[in-house]
Design a protein around this motif. Structure first.
Motif, PDB file in Angstrom:
ATOM      1  N   LYS A   1       0.813  -1.212   0.000  1.00  0.00           N
ATOM      2  CA  LYS A   1       0.000   0.000   0.000  1.00  0.00           C
ATOM      3  C   LYS A   1       0.846   1.261   0.000  1.00  0.00           C
ATOM      4  O   LYS A   1       0.357   2.337  -0.339  1.00  0.00           O
ATOM      5  CB  LYS A   1      -0.929   0.007   1.218  1.00  0.00           C
ATOM      6  N   SER A   2       2.111   1.153   0.412  1.00  0.00           N
ATOM      7  CA  SER A   2       2.974   2.330   0.472  1.00  0.00           C
ATOM      8  C   SER A   2       4.335   2.003  -0.116  1.00  0.00           C
ATOM      9  O   SER A   2       4.632   0.850  -0.459  1.00  0.00           O
ATOM     10  CB  SER A   2       3.127   2.827   1.917  1.00  0.00           C
ATOM     11  N   ARG A   3       5.176   3.024  -0.209  1.00  0.00           N
ATOM     12  CA  ARG A   3       6.517   2.881  -0.787  1.00  0.00           C
ATOM     13  C   ARG A   3       7.450   2.094   0.130  1.00  0.00           C
ATOM     14  O   ARG A   3       8.509   1.639  -0.309  1.00  0.00           O
ATOM     15  CB  ARG A   3       7.079   4.289  -1.048  1.00  0.00           C
ATOM     16  N   ILE A   4       7.059   1.907   1.381  1.00  0.00           N
ATOM     17  CA  ILE A   4       7.879   1.142   2.321  1.00  0.00           C
ATOM     18  C   ILE A   4       7.420  -0.315   2.305  1.00  0.00           C
ATOM     19  O   ILE A   4       6.252  -0.598   2.578  1.00  0.00           O
ATOM     20  CB  ILE A   4       7.774   1.705   3.747  1.00  0.00           C
ATOM     21  N   PRO A   5       8.313  -1.254   1.983  1.00  0.00           N
ATOM     22  CA  PRO A   5       7.925  -2.667   1.990  1.00  0.00           C
ATOM     23  C   PRO A   5       7.844  -3.203   3.418  1.00  0.00           C
ATOM     24  O   PRO A   5       8.821  -3.674   3.988  1.00  0.00           O
ATOM     25  CB  PRO A   5       9.036  -3.348   1.180  1.00  0.00           C
ATOM     26  N   GLU A   6       6.661  -3.104   3.992  1.00  0.00           N
ATOM     27  CA  GLU A   6       6.453  -3.550   5.364  1.00  0.00           C
ATOM     28  C   GLU A   6       5.090  -4.211   5.472  1.00  0.00           C
ATOM     29  O   GLU A   6       4.180  -3.941   4.690  1.00  0.00           O
ATOM     30  CB  GLU A   6       6.538  -2.372   6.339  1.00  0.00           C
TER      31      GLU A   6
ATOM     32  N   PRO B   1      13.479   4.058   0.735  1.00  0.00           N
ATOM     33  CA  PRO B   1      13.027   3.543   2.033  1.00  0.00           C
ATOM     34  C   PRO B   1      13.539   2.125   2.256  1.00  0.00           C
ATOM     35  O   PRO B   1      13.605   1.325   1.320  1.00  0.00           O
ATOM     36  CB  PRO B   1      11.496   3.566   1.908  1.00  0.00           C
ATOM     37  N   PRO B   2      13.925   1.789   3.486  1.00  0.00           N
ATOM     38  CA  PRO B   2      14.491   0.460   3.748  1.00  0.00           C
ATOM     39  C   PRO B   2      13.447  -0.644   3.690  1.00  0.00           C
ATOM     40  O   PRO B   2      12.259  -0.420   3.895  1.00  0.00           O
ATOM     41  CB  PRO B   2      15.059   0.597   5.164  1.00  0.00           C
ATOM     42  N   MET B   3      13.932  -1.850   3.403  1.00  0.00           N
ATOM     43  CA  MET B   3      13.099  -3.046   3.405  1.00  0.00           C
ATOM     44  C   MET B   3      12.874  -3.472   4.848  1.00  0.00           C
ATOM     45  O   MET B   3      13.824  -3.810   5.556  1.00  0.00           O
ATOM     46  CB  MET B   3      13.808  -4.168   2.637  1.00  0.00           C
ATOM     47  N   LEU B   4      11.633  -3.451   5.306  1.00  0.00           N
ATOM     48  CA  LEU B   4      11.347  -3.822   6.690  1.00  0.00           C
ATOM     49  C   LEU B   4      10.838  -5.251   6.822  1.00  0.00           C
ATOM     50  O   LEU B   4      11.161  -5.943   7.782  1.00  0.00           O
ATOM     51  CB  LEU B   4      10.328  -2.850   7.296  1.00  0.00           C
ATOM     52  N   LEU B   5      10.033  -5.699   5.884  1.00  0.00           N
ATOM     53  CA  LEU B   5       9.494  -7.049   5.959  1.00  0.00           C
ATOM     54  C   LEU B   5      10.624  -8.071   5.938  1.00  0.00           C
ATOM     55  O   LEU B   5      11.528  -8.001   5.099  1.00  0.00           O
ATOM     56  CB  LEU B   5       8.556  -7.297   4.776  1.00  0.00           C
ATOM     57  N   ALA B   6      10.600  -9.017   6.880  1.00  0.00           N
ATOM     58  CA  ALA B   6      11.602 -10.080   6.900  1.00  0.00           C
ATOM     59  C   ALA B   6      11.470 -10.935   5.648  1.00  0.00           C
ATOM     60  O   ALA B   6      10.372 -11.187   5.158  1.00  0.00           O
ATOM     61  CB  ALA B   6      11.434 -10.941   8.149  1.00  0.00           C
TER      62      ALA B   6
END
Length: 261
Positions: free
Chosen positions: A151-156, A232-237
């Motif tokens: 939903k957003s530019r941050i992969p979380e 933006p950093p990759m947050l999802l493991a």
């Protein structure tokens, strides 16, 4: 995009990176960028795709991920180190963004067993399709690509549709709900010992934002490139990429394509 704007945003990001344990304000960031607060916020959003506050929060969680794997610090100390006053708030935000609790992330070596897309109760049932090609320069040693619609530019958090590919190539994501999405890709290689190469060696790609209508099919090309400071950093493991690379290839040339396994 103006290099003047990019340089200004990068100055503020370096301020964030050096002060993750401090209570930075947008005024502090704007001063580092040498812009007014209003102008800085607009420029930052334009360059990165997210607000300064969301970017700072993502950097804090990224640092926490690193500390969980590289140190013996307890979760409470890590939460303070990255700027949280409440370990409970830190743990809930970490879990929501990364897909594992801090303790689970450390215990599992930062790896998810699997990534399931959002259940039907959380998103409207979709009949859209996003397909195309993930491309990388010929010299890039990318053996696994994870991709997801976010939903957003941050992969979380959990994507609405996702896939893992055994290297760059064709892909297809089906059952995509109507809405506006970002297609985010993360390419990884392996070192000589069979382990995943450092995150600094990963390649990233983004297509979006784009809108998918009911039963719409969209064909795109996503190019994997080295991460830039303002990405933006990759947050999802990540899932177990070694298992993916040695697993069964799908008809698209990947593993777990579609609304992922």
């Amino acid at each position: 995009m103006s290099s003047h704007f990019v340089d200004a945003v990068e100055r503020s990001i370096m301020l964030m990176q050096g002060n993750l344990g401090e209570q930075l304000t947008v005024d502090d960031m704007a001063r580092a960028a040498m812009f007014s607060k209003f102008h800085y916020t607009r420029v930052f959003q334009r360059v990165t795709g997210v607000s300064p506050g969301r970017f700072l929060s993502a950097l804090r969680l990224q640092r926490a991920k690193s500390l969980l794997l590289s140190t013996s610090m307890n979760v409470a100390d890590i939460s303070v180190h990255v700027g949280y006053n409440s370990v409970g708030t830190f743990s809930s935000r970490f879990t929501r963004s990364v897909g594992l609790s801090p303790t689970e992330y450390r215990r599992g070596g930062g790896v998810l067993r699997s990534i399931a897309p959002l259940p039907p109760d959380d998103v409207a049932a979709g009949r859209g399709v996003v397909s195309g090609v993930v491309a990388a320069r010929s010299s890039a040693a990318i053996e696994v690509v994870f991709m997801g619609l976010f939903k957003s530019r941050i992969p979380e958090g959990r994507p609405v549709s996702c896939a893992t590919l055994a290297g760059p190539g064709r892909f297809g994501l089906d059952k995509v709900p109507e809405g506006t999405w970002y297609l985010l890709c993360h390419g990884l290689g392996f070192d000589d010992d069979g382990g995943t190469k450092p995150e600094a060696d990963a390649l990233f790609g983004c297509h979006g934002p784009f809108r998918i209508g009911p039963e719409q099919a969209l064909d795109v090309v996503v190019r994997l490139e080295p991460a830039r400071l303002y990405d933006p950093p990759m947050l999802l493991a990540m899932p177990d990429v070694r298992a993916i690379a040695t697993g069964r290839r799908s008809r698209w040339g990947g593993v777990g394509v579609g609304r992922a396994a």
